[in-house]
Design an enzyme around this catalytic site. Structure first.
Site, PDB file in Angstrom:
ATOM      1  N   ASP A  49      69.025  93.532  48.764  1.00  0.00           N
ATOM      2  CA  ASP A  49      67.876  92.903  49.416  1.00  0.00           C
ATOM      3  C   ASP A  49      67.892  93.147  50.926  1.00  0.00           C
ATOM      4  O   ASP A  49      66.834  93.179  51.558  1.00  0.00           O
ATOM      5  CB  ASP A  49      67.858  91.397  49.156  1.00  0.00           C
ATOM      6  CG  ASP A  49      67.407  91.050  47.751  1.00  0.00           C
ATOM      7  OD1 ASP A  49      66.681  91.859  47.143  1.00  0.00           O
ATOM      8  OD2 ASP A  49      67.777  89.970  47.260  1.00  0.00           O
ATOM      9  N   LYS A 107      72.772  84.796  40.938  1.00  0.00           N
ATOM     10  CA  LYS A 107      73.158  85.598  42.103  1.00  0.00           C
ATOM     11  C   LYS A 107      74.423  85.098  42.802  1.00  0.00           C
ATOM     12  O   LYS A 107      75.167  85.900  43.380  1.00  0.00           O
ATOM     13  CB  LYS A 107      72.005  85.667  43.103  1.00  0.00           C
ATOM     14  CG  LYS A 107      70.835  86.516  42.652  1.00  0.00           C
ATOM     15  CD  LYS A 107      69.815  86.663  43.773  1.00  0.00           C
ATOM     16  CE  LYS A 107      68.698  87.610  43.392  1.00  0.00           C
ATOM     17  NZ  LYS A 107      67.774  87.865  44.528  1.00  0.00           N
TER      18      LYS A 107
END
Length: 296
Positions: free
Chosen positions: A116, A80
């Site tokens: 997210d 990520k």
């Protein structure tokens, strides 16, 4: 169960658009089940693939997937952060969080997003849990917590306290946000106990309780919590963690991690296709996949 599997059956042709998830390891991911069900329900000629990519191969993999005509990617651990310098640009949300979980390839360029943030907020909204004006307490000061903190700030949380085993790590984490927005504490300290007592939202952002370590749970003195406190866990496998089970036993409203997985996935679906995803289909596909995993 047969219906859930039939939904994800895809006939792949030369016109099929391809997306996938990169990570290492990747064998545990349920995202292909969720997304392929949503593509089928929407009548879209897309397929979603699990793509195991070793950290040392990340750069060549991203370049190769772009060259192969992939529409986009989901990105999971440990990539990520490492993927950021490999992308042409970042969405403001991903730039603030410092992590990317979704990539869109379009017009010869790659753009990184972090779904997210809306995913967490939407997962609480789906359970009629408000954030604005509420006091939030996070357990854990890692990458998952960073996205949650930014989501809470954007949604107007009144106060945010972050606790970790290492108080210095928690303090450094808090200092990376705007001054005074977040406090970082040792989760065994009296100051953290006071934050828990005042908390409206208690959120587990650690991996404690995740399969295969489902017997673990974050340290928490449950007697400190007000009855109104809503208990959240970002873990979705198992769907009912020890942490949530204990919260439910004590009468607290609980929110599991399945909602965030689906909601962030629905945001990614829209980025890739320009269409809204059927959240009902995605939730049903996840429930079926979790049930299968539990039985195996």
């Amino acid at each position: 169960m047969k219906n859930a599997r039939a939904q994800t059956t895809t006939i792949v042709t030369g016109k099929t658009k391809t997306v996938g998830v990169i990570g290492w390891p990747i064998g545990h991911t349920l995202s292909p089940r969720i997304h392929n069900a949503a593509f089928a329900a929407a009548g879209l000629d897309y397929i979603y693939l699990p793509l195991p990519v070793r950290p040392a191969d990340l750069a060549v993999a991203v370049a190769g997937l772009a060259a192969a005509g992939f529409v986009g990617l989901n990105v999971t651990v440990p990539h990520k952060i490492a993927i950021i310098p490999l992308l042409d640009r970042l969405d403001p949300g991903a730039e603030r969080v410092g992590a990317v979980n979704t990539v869109v390839f379009a017009g010869g360029r790659s753009t990184g997003y972090n779904t997210d943030l809306p995913g967490f907020v939407n997962s609480l909204a789906a359970e009629n849990v408000a954030i604005g004006g509420r006091r939030a307490v996070l357990l854990g000061a890692g990458g998952a917590a960073r996205a949650v903190v930014w989501a809470l700030l954007d949604a107007g949380a009144a106060a945010i306290a972050v606790g970790a085993r290492d108080g210095a790590k928690a303090a450094a984490f808090a200092a990376s946000f705007p001054a005074g927005a977040v406090i970082g504490l040792d989760w065994l300290s009296p100051a953290f106990a006071a934050a828990l007592a005042a908390g409206d939202l208690i959120i587990n952002c650690t991996p404690l309780g995740m399969v295969p370590r489902s017997g673990e749970t974050p340290p928490l003195d449950w007697t400190l919590l007000a009855p109104r406190a809503v208990i959240c866990d970002l873990i979705y496998a198992p769907p009912l963690t020890r942490f949530l089970a204990e919260a439910g036993r004590r009468g607290h409203k609980t929110v599991g991690g399945a909602g965030m997985l689906v909601e962030q996935g629905a945001e990614a679906f829209t980025l890739w296709t320009g269409r809204a995803a059927s959240r009902a289909v995605m939730y049903a596909a996840l429930a079926a996949a979790l049930k299968e995993a539990e039985q195996n």
